[in-house]
Design a protein around this motif. Structure first.
Motif, PDB file in Angstrom:
ATOM      1  N   SER A 198       0.743  -0.826  -0.097  1.00 35.14           N
ATOM      2  CA  SER A 198      -0.495  -0.016  -0.203  1.00 35.14           C
ATOM      3  C   SER A 198       1.017   1.529  -0.529  1.00 35.14           C
ATOM      4  N   VAL A 199       0.085   2.291  -0.020  1.00 35.67           N
ATOM      5  CA  VAL A 199       0.899   3.682  -0.075  1.00 35.67           C
ATOM      6  C   VAL A 199       1.918   3.430   1.628  1.00 35.67           C
ATOM      7  N   ASN A 200       3.046   3.953   1.677  1.00 36.57           N
ATOM      8  CA  ASN A 200       4.258   4.239   2.898  1.00 36.57           C
ATOM      9  C   ASN A 200       3.112   5.379   3.688  1.00 36.57           C
ATOM     10  N   TRP A 201       2.464   4.544   4.873  1.00 29.75           N
ATOM     11  CA  TRP A 201       1.665   5.435   5.438  1.00 29.75           C
ATOM     12  C   TRP A 201       2.518   5.957   6.333  1.00 29.75           C
ATOM     13  N   HIS A 202       3.114   5.604   6.956  1.00 31.16           N
ATOM     14  CA  HIS A 202       4.833   5.869   8.022  1.00 31.16           C
ATOM     15  C   HIS A 202       5.650   7.134   8.105  1.00 31.16           C
ATOM     16  N   SER A 203       5.622   7.013   6.786  1.00 24.76           N
ATOM     17  CA  SER A 203       6.653   8.039   6.201  1.00 24.76           C
ATOM     18  C   SER A 203       6.185   9.803   7.015  1.00 24.76           C
ATOM     19  N   LYS A 204       7.163  10.439   7.526  1.00 23.50           N
ATOM     20  CA  LYS A 204       6.596  11.462   8.447  1.00 23.50           C
ATOM     21  C   LYS A 204       7.296  12.775   7.461  1.00 23.50           C
ATOM     22  N   ASP A 205       8.181  12.375   6.105  1.00 24.89           N
ATOM     23  CA  ASP A 205       7.520  13.433   5.099  1.00 24.89           C
ATOM     24  C   ASP A 205       6.695  15.077   4.556  1.00 24.89           C
ATOM     25  N   ALA A 206       7.143  15.708   3.766  1.00 19.13           N
ATOM     26  CA  ALA A 206       6.306  16.996   3.684  1.00 19.13           C
ATOM     27  C   ALA A 206       6.020  15.958   2.516  1.00 19.13           C
ATOM     28  N   ASN A 207       6.278  15.511   1.895  1.00 18.83           N
ATOM     29  CA  ASN A 207       6.222  14.585  -0.217  1.00 18.83           C
ATOM     30  C   ASN A 207       5.032  13.512  -0.013  1.00 18.83           C
ATOM     31  N   ASN A 208       5.357  13.217   1.718  1.00 20.66           N
ATOM     32  CA  ASN A 208       3.653  11.724   1.462  1.00 20.66           C
ATOM     33  C   ASN A 208       3.460  12.267   2.834  1.00 20.66           C
ATOM     34  N   ALA A 209       2.860  12.730   3.492  1.00 14.17           N
ATOM     35  CA  ALA A 209       2.006  13.811   3.951  1.00 14.17           C
ATOM     36  C   ALA A 209       1.318  14.935   3.387  1.00 14.17           C
ATOM     37  N   SER A 210       1.171  15.004   2.142  1.00 12.91           N
ATOM     38  CA  SER A 210       0.924  16.346   1.178  1.00 12.91           C
ATOM     39  C   SER A 210      -0.121  14.962   0.591  1.00 12.91           C
ATOM     40  N   TYR A 211       1.096  13.591   0.188  1.00 12.64           N
ATOM     41  CA  TYR A 211      -0.259  12.697  -0.765  1.00 12.64           C
ATOM     42  C   TYR A 211      -1.862  11.822  -0.249  1.00 12.64           C
ATOM     43  N   ILE A 212      -1.188  11.294   1.072  1.00 12.44           N
ATOM     44  CA  ILE A 212      -1.887  11.985   1.949  1.00 12.44           C
ATOM     45  C   ILE A 212      -2.827  12.136   1.967  1.00 12.44           C
ATOM     46  N   VAL A 213      -2.944  13.512   2.739  1.00 14.11           N
ATOM     47  CA  VAL A 213      -3.834  14.457   2.294  1.00 14.11           C
ATOM     48  C   VAL A 213      -4.234  14.821   0.936  1.00 14.11           C
ATOM     49  N   CYS A 214      -3.754  14.426   0.499  1.00 13.49           N
ATOM     50  CA  CYS A 214      -4.627  14.358  -0.729  1.00 13.49           C
ATOM     51  C   CYS A 214      -5.789  13.055  -1.549  1.00 13.49           C
ATOM     52  N   LEU A 215      -5.897  12.122  -1.074  1.00 14.38           N
ATOM     53  CA  LEU A 215      -6.042  10.937  -1.091  1.00 14.38           C
ATOM     54  C   LEU A 215      -6.380  11.214  -0.574  1.00 14.38           C
ATOM     55  N   PHE A 216      -6.917  11.446   0.993  1.00 14.29           N
ATOM     56  CA  PHE A 216      -7.936  11.731   1.918  1.00 14.29           C
ATOM     57  C   PHE A 216      -9.504  12.122   1.717  1.00 14.29           C
ATOM     58  N   ILE A 217      -8.731  13.623   0.954  1.00 16.34           N
ATOM     59  CA  ILE A 217      -9.362  14.463   0.258  1.00 16.34           C
ATOM     60  C   ILE A 217     -10.178  13.523  -1.398  1.00 16.34           C
ATOM     61  N   PHE A 218      -9.408  13.638  -1.996  1.00 13.15           N
ATOM     62  CA  PHE A 218     -10.284  13.453  -3.451  1.00 13.15           C
ATOM     63  C   PHE A 218     -10.388  11.737  -3.757  1.00 13.15           C
ATOM     64  N   CYS A 219     -10.182  10.916  -2.653  1.00 18.80           N
ATOM     65  CA  CYS A 219     -10.316   9.495  -2.965  1.00 18.80           C
ATOM     66  C   CYS A 219     -11.493   9.111  -1.640  1.00 18.80           C
ATOM     67  N   LEU A 220     -11.369   9.799  -0.887  1.00 21.56           N
ATOM     68  CA  LEU A 220     -12.765   9.468  -0.049  1.00 21.56           C
ATOM     69  C   LEU A 220     -13.505  10.603   0.663  1.00 21.56           C
ATOM     70  N   VAL A 221     -13.623  11.310   0.955  1.00 20.61           N
ATOM     71  CA  VAL A 221     -14.110  12.268   1.178  1.00 20.61           C
ATOM     72  C   VAL A 221     -15.605  12.793   0.033  1.00 20.61           C
ATOM     73  N   ILE A 222     -14.827  13.140  -1.362  1.00 22.66           N
ATOM     74  CA  ILE A 222     -15.301  13.568  -2.340  1.00 22.66           C
ATOM     75  C   ILE A 222     -15.892  12.076  -2.309  1.00 22.66           C
ATOM     76  N   PRO A 223     -15.790  11.262  -3.130  1.00 22.28           N
ATOM     77  CA  PRO A 223     -16.917   9.625  -2.955  1.00 22.28           C
ATOM     78  C   PRO A 223     -17.891   9.861  -2.290  1.00 22.28           C
ATOM     79  N   PHE A 224     -17.354  10.321  -1.207  1.00 20.47           N
ATOM     80  CA  PHE A 224     -18.635   9.969  -0.323  1.00 20.47           C
ATOM     81  C   PHE A 224     -19.488  11.014  -0.333  1.00 20.47           C
ATOM     82  N   ALA A 225     -19.224  12.085  -0.584  1.00 20.46           N
ATOM     83  CA  ALA A 225     -20.194  13.711  -0.688  1.00 20.46           C
ATOM     84  C   ALA A 225     -20.921  13.013  -2.199  1.00 20.46           C
ATOM     85  N   ILE A 226     -20.345  12.459  -3.288  1.00 25.92           N
ATOM     86  CA  ILE A 226     -21.197  12.635  -4.311  1.00 25.92           C
ATOM     87  C   ILE A 226     -22.296  11.628  -3.750  1.00 25.92           C
TER      88      ILE A 226
END
Length: 193
Positions: free
Chosen positions: A68-96
């Motif tokens: 899966s995606v490397n959830w345990h990395s704490k760098d900004a590169n990884n954190a920004s991707y996790i936040v985008c995945l959360f918003i665009f691949c969970l929150v937005i589909p759920f809102a739809i």
């Protein structure tokens, strides 16, 4: 997992459009179906390819059984991707999904207010199906999203490999539940059984 989420959102929107359209559906034209499939897969691909090009990365998940995606990395590169995945691949589909099924339920209620009788039981069946689908969506994906966010932004070691197994299994098994819900809560299908 992402294609599953996006497909649920596309299906809910398509169902809303089909049920609220005033004209008869054209069952011989598959253009909308193919468009929905292609858009679902393209959108999912756009969100799963970035780790291959350096925006985050893939790695073993939980006890190392799955990837899966490397959830345990704490760098900004990884954190920004996790936040985008959360918003665009969970929150937005759920809102739809919530928007589409909410609008569909409102349309069915309006029709059943005009036509008392069989419309009332149909409205109740649709309401039950909508509630069950939304609850299943949340039960499957919220634990996984919560574990991912905690692993990314929480204290290191807070999420153990053993603790991440159940949310991962729930999320990955979500594709099984919706066909079951449709079969048992759709009157036309259940009458054929």
């Amino acid at each position: 997992g992402i294609i599953s989420l996006i497909s649920l959102a596309v299906l809910s929107y398509e169902r809303y459009c089909t049920m609220t359209r005033t004209t008869e559906a054209d069952t011989t034209n598959y253009r909308k179906s193919w468009t929905g499939i292609i858009l679902s897969w393209t959108y999912s691909l756009l969100w799963t390819v970035p780790p291959l090009f350096g925006w985050s990365s893939y790695g073993p998940e939980g006890p190392g059984i799955t990837c899966s995606v490397n959830w345990h990395s704490k760098d900004a590169n990884n954190a920004s991707y996790i936040v985008c995945l959360f918003i665009f691949c969970l929150v937005i589909p759920f809102a739809i999904i919530v928007y589409s099924y909410g609008k569909l339920l409102c349309a069915v209620r309006q029709v059943s207010c005009i036509n008392k009788g069989p419309g009332r039981s149909r409205e109740q069946r649709i309401l039950v199906m909508v509630v069950v689908m939304v609850v299943c969506f949340l039960l499957c994906w919220l634990p996984y999203a919560a574990v991912a966010l905690i692993a990314t932004f929480g204290k290191p070691g807070l999420i153990t490999p053993a603790a991440s197994i159940i949310p991962a299994i729930l999320a990955k098994s979500s594709t099984v539940y919706n066909p079951i819900i449709y079969v048992f809560l759709n009157k036309q299908v259940s009458e054929m059984l």
